[in-house]
Design an enzyme around this catalytic site. Structure first.
Site, PDB file in Angstrom:
ATOM      1  N   THR A  43      17.285  12.970 -22.740  1.00 43.11           N
ATOM      2  CA  THR A  43      15.844  12.832 -22.929  1.00 43.11           C
ATOM      3  C   THR A  43      15.098  12.841 -21.607  1.00 43.11           C
ATOM      4  OG1 THR A  43      16.040  11.656 -25.035  1.00 43.11           O
ATOM      5  CG2 THR A  43      14.038  11.277 -23.766  1.00 43.11           C
ATOM      6  N   CYS A  44      15.562  12.064 -20.651  1.00 43.22           N
ATOM      7  CA  CYS A  44      14.819  11.909 -19.393  1.00 43.22           C
ATOM      8  C   CYS A  44      14.617  13.245 -18.695  1.00 43.22           C
ATOM      9  CB  CYS A  44      15.549  10.939 -18.476  1.00 43.22           C
ATOM     10  SG  CYS A  44      14.691  10.702 -16.897  1.00 43.22           S
ATOM     11  N   CYS A  49      11.073  11.891 -18.988  1.00 39.96           N
ATOM     12  CA  CYS A  49      10.505  11.496 -17.696  1.00 39.96           C
ATOM     13  C   CYS A  49      10.186  12.666 -16.773  1.00 39.96           C
ATOM     14  CB  CYS A  49      11.468  10.559 -16.957  1.00 39.96           C
ATOM     15  SG  CYS A  49      12.361   9.399 -17.978  1.00 39.96           S
ATOM     16  N   LYS A  52       7.542  15.238 -18.148  1.00 37.95           N
ATOM     17  CA  LYS A  52       6.294  14.482 -18.273  1.00 37.95           C
ATOM     18  C   LYS A  52       5.662  14.259 -16.904  1.00 37.95           C
ATOM     19  CE  LYS A  52       6.559  10.185 -18.015  1.00 37.95           C
ATOM     20  NZ  LYS A  52       7.050   8.814 -18.284  1.00 37.95           N
ATOM     21  N   ALA A 116      29.509  15.285 -31.302  1.00 39.92           N
ATOM     22  CA  ALA A 116      30.708  14.498 -31.555  1.00 39.92           C
ATOM     23  C   ALA A 116      30.323  13.253 -32.344  1.00 39.92           C
ATOM     24  CB  ALA A 116      31.380  14.091 -30.242  1.00 39.92           C
ATOM     25  N   TYR A 179       3.125   3.333 -23.752  1.00 39.78           N
ATOM     26  CA  TYR A 179       3.017   4.084 -22.504  1.00 39.78           C
ATOM     27  C   TYR A 179       3.106   5.588 -22.724  1.00 39.78           C
ATOM     28  CZ  TYR A 179       8.128   4.610 -22.279  1.00 39.78           C
ATOM     29  OH  TYR A 179       9.440   4.955 -22.538  1.00 39.78           O
ATOM     30  N   GLU A 183       0.121   7.880 -21.457  1.00 39.47           N
ATOM     31  CA  GLU A 183       0.437   8.866 -20.421  1.00 39.47           C
ATOM     32  C   GLU A 183      -0.011  10.264 -20.844  1.00 39.47           C
ATOM     33  OE1 GLU A 183       4.336   6.834 -18.257  1.00 39.47           O
ATOM     34  OE2 GLU A 183       4.635   8.187 -19.956  1.00 39.47           O
ATOM     35  N   HIS A 434      -2.461  -1.026   7.736  1.00 37.77           N
ATOM     36  CA  HIS A 434      -3.886  -0.721   7.581  1.00 37.77           C
ATOM     37  C   HIS A 434      -4.205   0.687   8.087  1.00 37.77           C
ATOM     38  CE1 HIS A 434      -8.154  -1.601   7.285  1.00 37.77           C
ATOM     39  NE2 HIS A 434      -8.305  -1.097   8.498  1.00 37.77           N
ATOM     40  N   GLU A 439      -1.972  -2.944   1.329  1.00 41.18           N
ATOM     41  CA  GLU A 439      -2.130  -4.096   2.233  1.00 41.18           C
ATOM     42  C   GLU A 439      -2.730  -5.293   1.508  1.00 41.18           C
ATOM     43  OE1 GLU A 439      -5.402  -3.934   5.280  1.00 41.18           O
ATOM     44  OE2 GLU A 439      -5.587  -1.875   4.549  1.00 41.18           O
TER      45      GLU A 439
END
Length: 451
Positions: A43-44, A49, A52, A116, A179, A183, A434, A439
């Site tokens: 899936t990922c 992921c 996407k 399988a 999410y 997304e 900075h 920060e």
């Protein structure tokens, strides 16, 4: 000589299963086989992921063009070419699948490109009818998105279908508030699709910090997503030009596409697990102990099929812990505590630890919200948020929530400190970098509230 064909047979070629197979073969010198009925990478890599995140990148360039003009660049208008992106995406997914296949082959693992199922505690049956015996069986088959129990739900699509759309719709309705829904609402909106989102709950991203998800909802609306909370779909039907949808908010509209992002279930159906007496939960998830072992001692399971923490890096960690436990003689429980994660909404969110609302001890809350330098200069109104949840007694940072561009990159690094048990004073002693957004994590001196 072993009484089995293999020391380990892995069912499922996603990130967790592949990692477990490779490590067992390469580091523990086990004889290993792996079977995958679809595409290696799971899936990922193939339909989650990775594609996407590439779509998230693609959807952000329209805003970047506007920002470039604000920073003095002479940039013309451009149009997004879905077909061009889709072709490049397909090539990239093919490349990644090839990488996974080569990693398996180079590790000495026998690879079966077919389905399988489990026949008994030590036997696996392949789709071609052959059987293989194994001392240990590891199930890593993941999960899949589901449509709601609604008449004509088949007219809608699920997240797996998005990457194969023949063309981008002009309008889309997204059902859900998790999410994945949020997304893709940002993605489609950024690609120029008129995007509407319905969620039956009071606020999107249930389970995450309330202040953070509230800001994300506000920014999504500002960016153009037509978000309706407390709203659900009543019925849908075919209509000229698309899909007619009636909603609980009294509206009736026609959309080109309807995307259901209303949940996922484990891939255990038809796997033979009931016949092998493997205990399953209410959603069909494989029930395992702390070492990923089922009630059948020779059968283990990792990743989304167990419905514990459904994240790719967690599945990989569970696979590694399984190999340590079973093949290296080092009993290892996968660590599910303090897992940093990112939500690639627009704006992005990074989070680790508890939400403010979930604190079970007296806490201090340090929080700030502001316009980032880049956004302010470009004339945009979007805001970012940094938030720390601190134990009053131990002074440890119990939670960190960031809503900002590249929040996922920030939370990965903040997560190291929090996992190590850093206190608020440790953060305070760290010199700020900075000028950066991050920060603010080390410059918040006074709590905004104590509870």
């Amino acid at each position: 000589m072993s009484d089995f064909d293999y020391d380990l047979f892995v069912i499922g070629g996603g990130s967790g299963g592949v990692r477990a197979a490779r490590v067992a073969a390469g580091e523990a010198d086990a004889k290993v086989a792996i079977a995958e009925e679809s595409r290696f990478g799971g899936t990922c890599v193939i339909r989650g992921c990775v594609p996407k995140k590439l779509m998230v990148f693609a959807s952000g360039y329209g805003e970047m063009i506007a920002d470039a003009r604000a920073f003095g660049w002479d940039v013309g208008e451009g149009d997004f070419d879905w077909k061009s992106f889709q072709s490049k995406l397909s090539d990239e997914l093919d490349r990644l699948e090839g990488v996974y296949q080569r990693l398996i082959d180079n590790s000495g693992v026998d690879r079966f490109d077919q389905r399988a199922i489990v026949k008994d505690a030590h036997t696996v049956e392949l789709a071609d009818g052959t059987t293989k015996s194994a001392k240990h069986i590891l199930i890593a088959t993941g999960g899949h998105p589901v449509r709601p129990d609604l008449e004509n739900a088949n007219l809608g699509i699920v997240s797996d279908d998005i990457f194969d759309l023949p063309k981008l719709p002009k309008t889309i309705l997204i059902i859900g508030g998790g999410y994945i829904a949020c997304e893709f609402a940002g993605v489609f909106n950024g690609l120029g699709v008129e995007t509407t989102q319905y969620y039956r709950g009071a606020q999107i991203l249930r389970g995450f910090d309330e202040e953070a998800r509230g800001l994300i909802a506000e920014e999504m609306k500002t960016n153009g997503v037509d978000l309706h909370c407390g709203t659900d779909i009543i019925e849908m039907s075919e209509a000229e030009g698309g899909i007619r949808v009636k909603a609980t908010n009294g509206t009736e509209r026609v959309f080109d596409k309807v995307l259901f992002a209303t949940g996922r279930v484990p891939n255990t159906k038809g796997m033979g697990l009931e016949d092998a007496d493997v205990n399953l939960g209410r959603k069909g998830e494989i029930q395992v102990d702390e070492y990923s072992q089922t009630n059948v001692p020779s059968i283990y399971a990792i990743g989304d099929v167990t419905d514990r923490v459904n994240l790719t890096p967690v599945a990989i960690r569970e696979g590694m812990a399984f190999v340590e436990t079973v093949f290296k003689g080092n009993p290892t429980k996968p660590d599910h505590d303090l897992i940093p994660t990112a939500i690639f909404t627009q704006p992005e969110m990074g989070t680790i630890g508890i939400a403010e609302e979930d604190a079970e001890e007296p806490i201090e809350v340090y929080a700030t919200s502001f316009k980032a330098m880049h956004s302010a200069f470009a004339g945009r109104t979007d805001r970012v948020m940094m938030k720390l949840i601190v134990s009053q007694e131990s002074r440890k940072v119990l939670g960190c929530h960031i809503v900002a561009p590249n929040a996922g990159e920030m939370i990965q690094l903040a997560g190291i400190a929090i996992k190590m048990g850093a206190t608020k004073e440790d953060f305070d002693r760290t010199v700020a970098v900075h000028p950066t957004m991050a920060e603010e994590l080390v410059t918040m001196r006074e709590p905004v509230r104590r509870t």
